[in-house]
Design an enzyme around this catalytic site. Structure first.
Site, PDB file in Angstrom:
ATOM      1  N   GLY A 285       0.830  -1.189   0.000  1.00  0.00           N
ATOM      2  CA  GLY A 285       0.000   0.000   0.000  1.00  0.00           C
ATOM      3  C   GLY A 285       0.865   1.240   0.000  1.00  0.00           C
ATOM      4  N   GLU A 312      -1.620   1.799   6.373  1.00  0.00           N
ATOM      5  CA  GLU A 312      -1.713   3.003   5.512  1.00  0.00           C
ATOM      6  C   GLU A 312      -2.526   4.095   6.207  1.00  0.00           C
ATOM      7  OE1 GLU A 312       0.493   2.845   3.513  1.00  0.00           O
ATOM      8  OE2 GLU A 312       0.657   0.680   3.240  1.00  0.00           O
ATOM      9  N   TYR A 397      10.864  -0.251   9.642  1.00  0.00           N
ATOM     10  CA  TYR A 397       9.535  -0.715  10.047  1.00  0.00           C
ATOM     11  C   TYR A 397       9.582  -1.396  11.414  1.00  0.00           C
ATOM     12  CZ  TYR A 397       7.912   0.014   5.260  1.00  0.00           C
ATOM     13  OH  TYR A 397       7.571   0.578   4.075  1.00  0.00           O
ATOM     14  N   LYS A 573       7.515  -7.052  -2.267  1.00  0.00           N
ATOM     15  CA  LYS A 573       7.724  -7.835  -1.055  1.00  0.00           C
ATOM     16  C   LYS A 573       7.398  -9.319  -1.289  1.00  0.00           C
ATOM     17  CE  LYS A 573       5.515  -8.616   3.176  1.00  0.00           C
ATOM     18  NZ  LYS A 573       4.251  -8.478   3.845  1.00  0.00           N
TER      19      LYS A 573
END
Ligand code: BES
Ligand code: ZN
Length: 621
Positions: A285, A312, A397, A573
């Site tokens: 996203g 998101e 992340y 990914k």
């Protein structure tokens, strides 16, 4: 009403102070622009989306604010743009002005220097993008769900806005914008801005983005895009074929907004819609404001992958509201967002699921850390001289998330929530870099809880490689059960049929596959597949984990499914680890080359770049 006035005031003040606060930051290495001397405050776009030539063509008008009165040029970032004409406006009339377009740097693109008379308050650039624009993908009808009409979309983060907009392409700076966009009347353009859900038959649309945003959040798409409202603030935009499935999958989005507001303060962007893209979208996203761009690969039918939406949405606070000042500070966007994402999941879906998601992410990170160059395991990573895309990893992340979990653990949830909420409020519509964040943390959290966390602990988290020994280690009871079942099966204490998989969630399946031992036999893999039909799983994450394991074990029985998967999905990914694993083994080079030959033209330029580099590296080995 009073609240609205206060937030308008806050917005106004932060816009005013933005220019000066930018000066306190390290210069953003990834921009050529002279944003420390002059900034754009607003742009007006007048663009045509031309599917025949695969070009965006038109003009961009910049409203300027000088921070240094001596400045006599406006320097913009561009990459692969054709510049036709530059003009300046003095309040009364437009006049042509000269410009220079420098040669192309492989990371930063081409510096565009525009001469600026003292009287100039606006600059207009007429230009077009080229078909190879790194930030745009042009899809043929066969690459869409409907197969009849073409589609295009932008992906500007990190430094790709410059491939379709001549702009000061740095997250240290913010603009509002207005736009007029035309395209073929059979298609509908859409921007991450105020959208009128009505389809206009003349192919001419206008957009307005009243909140100031960094340029990497300017976003556009066009295609056979229909609309379905989900709730008071949320709606789906997508090809008609996906509209209902997406609306069912993502029906909890409104609840997610409300849960986040309760924890971290108001959602400041009015509506939150989702644009479902074709499967070649290179990310899961992208948090484009008011309208996140979403891969269709998360529409699993059981809401098992909706943490992506929580993620998101979370960017509406961490990232879009409070923005990393440079790409070195990406962890300030993604780490905070991963933390907030997980808090939203806990609120809306419960603790058990949230902890499973933490544990899966932590496990992935630990595996990844072993292979990354040491420097790239630092939150405040050094990426000067490099393409930010090349330094992309789970570090900003999940290491970022674990850092915030660590702080929460130390000071307690209530105190940490209060701190975060105040951090978002006080930095709303501003950018911040790592050192400024550390100073803020010091003053507003560490000083208040001196016995709980030390400055040195924080420094180690942010400035040192790998994971500190005090890192949280999320433990899921559900996963412990799965682990026990694996052990019992491997030591022949139980048969597969006895494992209670009927009650497993997708997360338990992922843990199961990811925690089978490296030395597992092919025969056991075949048993698993016979029992659970994993090769045919329609859950794209499960299929990914299973295919990856089977590639590592060199099991040829998955090859057909593998090829279909890699051709039909372009999300980096999900596919890049598969290419990497296949290229580890020389004897599979021709096989994987064959797949890539068929898949490449369907991939986004970003995914192509990443995978081209993998083949290049494999050839040199
Ligand atoms: N903003 C990112 C995508 C991104 C990051 C694009 C850096 C370019 C440079 C987006 O919010 C994101 O992180 N997406 C993840 C979601 C996942 C962590 C739930 C993805 O695409 O997989
Ligand atoms: Zn993100």
């Amino acid at each position: 009403m009073k609240k609205a006035i206060i937030s308008l005031l806050v917005l106004g003040v932060s816009l005013l102070t933005m220019g000066t606060s930018a000066k306190e930051f390290d210069k953003d290495w990834h921009t050529y622009s002279n944003y420390q001397d002059i900034i754009t405050t607003h742009v007006h776009l007048d663009l045509a989306i031309n599917f025949k030539t695969k070009q965006i063509e038109g003009s961009i008008e910049h409203d300027l604010k000088r921070l240094n009165s001596d400045v006599d040029t406006l320097i913009l970032d561009t990459r692969d743009l054709d510049i036709h004409k530059t003009e300046t406006f003095d309040g009364k009339k437009w006049s042509a002005t000269t410009f220079q377009l420098a040669s192309r740097d492989s990371v930063k693109g081409s510096k565009l220097t525009i001469s600026l008379p003292k009287s100039a308050i606006k600059v207009k650039v007429q230009y077009n993008s080229r078909p190879e624009a790194s930030g745009l993908q042009w899809l043929l009808p066969v690459q869409t769900a409907g197969k009849k009409l073409p589609f295009m979309f932008s992906q500007s983060q990190a430094i790709h806005a410059r491939s379709w907009l001549p702009i000061q392409d740095t997250p240290a700076m913010r603009v509002t914008y207005t736009a007029t966009v035309t395209t073929d009347p059979s298609l509908r353009p859409i921007m991450a801005a105020k959208n009128d859900p009505k389809w206009r038959k003349d192919g001419r649309y206008t957009f307005e983005m009243p909140q100031a945003i960094p340029p990497y959040l300017i976003a556009i798409a066009a295609g056979n895009i229909h609309y379905k409202k989900m709730s008071k603030q949320t709606a789906i935009y997508s090809e008609p074929e996906l509209l209902d499935a997406a609306a069912n999958e993502f029906e909890d989005t409104q609840a997610m907004i409300e849960a986040t507001e309760k924890m971290y303060g108001p959602y400041r962007w009015t509506d939150y819609d989702l644009l479902i893209l074709p499967p070649s979208f290179p990310f899961g996203g992208m948090e484009n404001p008011r309208l996140s761009f979403i891969t269709p690969t998360v529409i699993a039918g059981d809401k098992s992958l909706v943490n992506l939406i929580a993620h998101e949405l979370a960017h509406s606070w961490s990232g879009n509201l409070v923005t990393n000042a440079t790409w070195r500070d990406l962890w300030i966007n993604e780490g905070f967002t991963s933390y907030v994402e997980n808090r939203i999941m806990e609120e809306v879906f419960g603790k058990k699921r949230a902890v499973m998601e933490q544990a899966l992410a932590a496990q992935d990170l630990k595996k990844e850390l072993v292979h990354l160059p040491k420097g790239d395991t630092i939150l405040h990573v050094a990426i000067e001289g490099r393409d930010p895309d090349d330094a992309f990893s789970g570090v900003p992340y999940t290491k970022g998330q674990l850092f915030l979990m660590f702080l929460e653990e130390r000071v307690g949830r209530e105190n940490f929530d209060k701190f975060l909420r105040q951090y978002f409020d006080q930095h709303a519509f501003q950018s911040i870099d790592t050192d400024n964040f550390m100073r803020y943390l010091d003053k507003n959290l560490l000083a208040k809880f001196p016995s709980k966390v030390t400055k040195e602990e924080v420094r180690v988290w942010i400035k040192e490689p790998m994971l500190p020994s005090n890192a949280p280690n999320p433990q899921s009871d559900a996963f412990d059960n799965v682990g026990n079942n694996i052990q019992a099966w491997l030591s022949n204490d139980i048969k597969l049929a006895k494992i209670p998989t009927k009650t497993w969630s997708v997360h338990e399946w992922l843990y199961f596959i990811n925690n089978l031992p490296k030395e597992i036999s092919l025969q056991r893999l075949e048993q698993l597949d016979a029992e659970y039909k994993l090769t045919q799983s329609t859950n794209n994450e499960i299929a990914h984990a299973w295919l990856l394991l089977n590639i590592k074990k060199n099991n040829p029985n998955i090859n057909k499914r593998l090829e279909d998967y890699m051709i039909s999905i372009g999300r980096r990914k999900l596919i890049v680890p598969l290419y990497k694993a296949l290229l580890e083994d020389k004897s599979r080079y021709d096989f994987v080359k064959g797949i890539y030959a068929k898949a490449r033209e369907g991939y986004h330029p970003l995914a192509q770049g990443t995978i081209d580099a993998l083949f290049e590296k494999a050839k040199q080995k």
